[in-house]
Write a protein that holds these residues in place. Structure first.
Motif, PDB file in Angstrom:
ATOM      1  N   PRO A   1       7.051   0.034  -5.788  1.00 22.12           N
ATOM      2  CA  PRO A   1       7.380  -0.515  -4.464  1.00 22.12           C
ATOM      3  C   PRO A   1       6.635  -1.816  -4.214  1.00 22.12           C
ATOM      4  O   PRO A   1       5.641  -2.114  -4.876  1.00 22.12           O
ATOM      5  N   PRO A   2       7.090  -2.612  -3.243  1.00 24.33           N
ATOM      6  CA  PRO A   2       6.397  -3.866  -2.925  1.00 24.33           C
ATOM      7  C   PRO A   2       4.937  -3.611  -2.576  1.00 24.33           C
ATOM      8  O   PRO A   2       4.609  -2.650  -1.881  1.00 24.33           O
ATOM      9  N   SER A   3       4.070  -4.461  -3.072  1.00 25.03           N
ATOM     10  CA  SER A   3       2.640  -4.354  -2.778  1.00 25.03           C
ATOM     11  C   SER A   3       2.324  -5.227  -1.570  1.00 25.03           C
ATOM     12  O   SER A   3       2.435  -6.452  -1.632  1.00 25.03           O
ATOM     13  N   LEU A   4       1.943  -4.595  -0.473  1.00 27.01           N
ATOM     14  CA  LEU A   4       1.668  -5.319   0.763  1.00 27.01           C
ATOM     15  C   LEU A   4       0.170  -5.556   0.937  1.00 27.01           C
ATOM     16  O   LEU A   4      -0.664  -4.894   0.306  1.00 27.01           O
TER      17      LEU A   4
ATOM     18  N   ILE B   1       4.815   4.766   0.722  1.00 25.56           N
ATOM     19  CA  ILE B   1       5.488   5.197   1.951  1.00 25.56           C
ATOM     20  C   ILE B   1       6.377   4.080   2.488  1.00 25.56           C
ATOM     21  O   ILE B   1       7.540   4.318   2.846  1.00 25.56           O
ATOM     22  N   HIS B   2       5.832   2.870   2.538  1.00 22.84           N
ATOM     23  CA  HIS B   2       6.622   1.736   3.016  1.00 22.84           C
ATOM     24  C   HIS B   2       7.847   1.526   2.129  1.00 22.84           C
ATOM     25  O   HIS B   2       8.968   1.342   2.625  1.00 22.84           O
ATOM     26  N   GLY B   3       7.645   1.550   0.805  1.00 21.94           N
ATOM     27  CA  GLY B   3       8.765   1.357  -0.108  1.00 21.94           C
ATOM     28  C   GLY B   3       9.824   2.431   0.045  1.00 21.94           C
ATOM     29  O   GLY B   3      11.028   2.146   0.016  1.00 21.94           O
ATOM     30  N   LEU B   4       9.391   3.683   0.209  1.00 26.89           N
ATOM     31  CA  LEU B   4      10.344   4.774   0.372  1.00 26.89           C
ATOM     32  C   LEU B   4      11.201   4.581   1.618  1.00 26.89           C
ATOM     33  O   LEU B   4      12.415   4.824   1.600  1.00 26.89           O
ATOM     34  N   MET B   5      10.594   4.107   2.694  1.00 25.91           N
ATOM     35  CA  MET B   5      11.317   3.925   3.945  1.00 25.91           C
ATOM     36  C   MET B   5      12.360   2.804   3.869  1.00 25.91           C
ATOM     37  O   MET B   5      13.402   2.870   4.531  1.00 25.91           O
ATOM     38  N   ILE B   6      12.088   1.783   3.060  1.00 32.31           N
ATOM     39  CA  ILE B   6      13.009   0.641   2.985  1.00 32.31           C
ATOM     40  C   ILE B   6      13.881   0.679   1.733  1.00 32.31           C
ATOM     41  O   ILE B   6      14.698  -0.212   1.530  1.00 32.31           O
TER      42      ILE B   6
ATOM     43  N   GLY C   1       6.332  -4.224  22.775  1.00 29.23           N
ATOM     44  CA  GLY C   1       7.360  -5.249  22.684  1.00 29.23           C
ATOM     45  C   GLY C   1       7.671  -5.736  21.286  1.00 29.23           C
ATOM     46  O   GLY C   1       8.548  -6.597  21.109  1.00 29.23           O
ATOM     47  N   THR C   2       7.007  -5.222  20.277  1.00 30.65           N
ATOM     48  CA  THR C   2       7.276  -5.622  18.893  1.00 30.65           C
ATOM     49  C   THR C   2       8.706  -5.254  18.507  1.00 30.65           C
ATOM     50  O   THR C   2       9.201  -4.180  18.880  1.00 30.65           O
ATOM     51  N   LYS C   3       9.377  -6.142  17.780  1.00 30.46           N
ATOM     52  CA  LYS C   3      10.733  -5.882  17.316  1.00 30.46           C
ATOM     53  C   LYS C   3      10.701  -4.754  16.294  1.00 30.46           C
ATOM     54  O   LYS C   3       9.998  -4.826  15.277  1.00 30.46           O
ATOM     55  N   ALA C   4      11.489  -3.707  16.544  1.00 34.44           N
ATOM     56  CA  ALA C   4      11.482  -2.518  15.688  1.00 34.44           C
ATOM     57  C   ALA C   4      12.491  -2.666  14.552  1.00 34.44           C
ATOM     58  O   ALA C   4      13.535  -2.003  14.526  1.00 34.44           O
ATOM     59  N   THR C   5      12.174  -3.529  13.576  1.00 33.34           N
ATOM     60  CA  THR C   5      12.993  -3.612  12.369  1.00 33.34           C
ATOM     61  C   THR C   5      12.614  -2.457  11.444  1.00 33.34           C
ATOM     62  O   THR C   5      11.558  -1.829  11.596  1.00 33.34           O
ATOM     63  N   VAL C   6      13.466  -2.179  10.468  1.00 36.49           N
ATOM     64  CA  VAL C   6      13.172  -1.114   9.515  1.00 36.49           C
ATOM     65  C   VAL C   6      11.877  -1.414   8.770  1.00 36.49           C
ATOM     66  O   VAL C   6      11.019  -0.542   8.595  1.00 36.49           O
ATOM     67  N   ASP C   7      11.708  -2.660   8.335  1.00 34.11           N
ATOM     68  CA  ASP C   7      10.499  -3.035   7.599  1.00 34.11           C
ATOM     69  C   ASP C   7       9.260  -2.887   8.477  1.00 34.11           C
ATOM     70  O   ASP C   7       8.222  -2.414   8.011  1.00 34.11           O
TER      71      ASP C   7
END
Length: 258
Positions: free
Chosen positions: A33-36, A154-159, A201-207
């Motif tokens: 998965p992407p390394s953040l 976890i992040h990679g699995l979600m996206i 107020g943060t934009k709730a994008t999938v990422d």
């Protein structure tokens, strides 16, 4: 002669086996998965409280429908910056079964308290399995530490959900995820654009939601990480100073002998 032929055959199979199995294994391995870059990375890393609070909101409104967090209590949310009134309100928003029976000897439901663990979505593991095609969804309390590079996983699995390749056939209840080992996963895509309305107020994008819930789950898995790093740094600093003092004493004591 026959013995030599047999030995040659065995050696040939043994040498060919890795060439046959390695591609097969590689074909089933999920891409990394992407390394953040996470705020808690590194020796001086700390949790981003705003991100972790948003992640808790994602867990509460989306993930908690299937996944439990049996090792986390509502009062632990104080460490994320929630005040006492907010923690009490969050706990009281659920009904839990009291651990002790009432005067009639019957178990009863009551509003949650800060001392209660997060309410599980199912009464027990068998009930969870029955509601999810025979397999209970895993508890998420330690998920960020249970996988290599847990937050990235976890992040990679979600996206990672996408349409399967033409040669992959899915059965009912299955989805294709490019970051899941084997790619075939029984969990449907849990996130969609604006699945939650963030209170800040943060934009709730999938990422964004995937990153936030990964941050929250990392905190849940290691809530004392910041304290551990702080104590470790203090210990190293003490050892450095002590080494300097001991060296100065050594020079003083042995000065007349040199």
């Amino acid at each position: 002669m026959r013995a030599l032929q047999a030995l040659s055959l065995v050696l040939g199979v043994a040498l060919a086996a890795p060439a046959l199995t390695v591609p097969a294994l590689a074909a089933t391995e999920a891409p990394k998965p992407p390394s953040l870059s996470w705020s808690f990375d590194g020796v001086f890393g700390t949790f981003d409280r705003a991100a972790a609070q948003r992640g808790f909101q994602v867990y509460k409104e989306v993930c908690s429908a299937c996944h439990s967090m049996n090792l986390v209590a509502y009062r632990n949310l104080r460490d994320l910056g929630f005040n006492e009134a907010e923690v009490k309100a969050i706990a009281a928003s659920v009904e839990v079964t009291d651990k002790l029976p009432n005067d009639q000897g019957e178990m009863f439901q009551r509003p949650g308290l800060p001392s209660d663990k997060f309410k599980a979505p199912f009464a027990n593991e068998k009930a969870a399995a029955a509601a999810n095609s025979g397999k209970a969804p895993p508890d998420l309390s330690l998920m960020a530490k249970a996988r290599p590079h847990g937050p990235d996983y976890i992040h990679g699995l979600m996206i990672g959900y996408e349409e399967p390749p033409a040669d992959v056939k899915l059965t009912a209840g299955q989805s294709y995820n490019k970051y899941f080992p084997g790619h075939i996963i029984a969990m449907a895509p849990p996130l969609a654009e604006d699945a939650v309305s963030y209170t800040d107020g943060t934009k709730a994008t999938v990422d964004q939601m995937a990153s936030d819930v990964a941050h929250f789950l990392m905190w849940a898995a290691e809530p004392k990480m910041e304290e551990r790093k702080r104590i470790g740094f203090q210990a190293i600093l003490f050892l450095i100073v002590a080494t300097g003092v001991f060296y100065a004493v050594k020079r003083k004591v042995w000065a007349d002998l040199h």
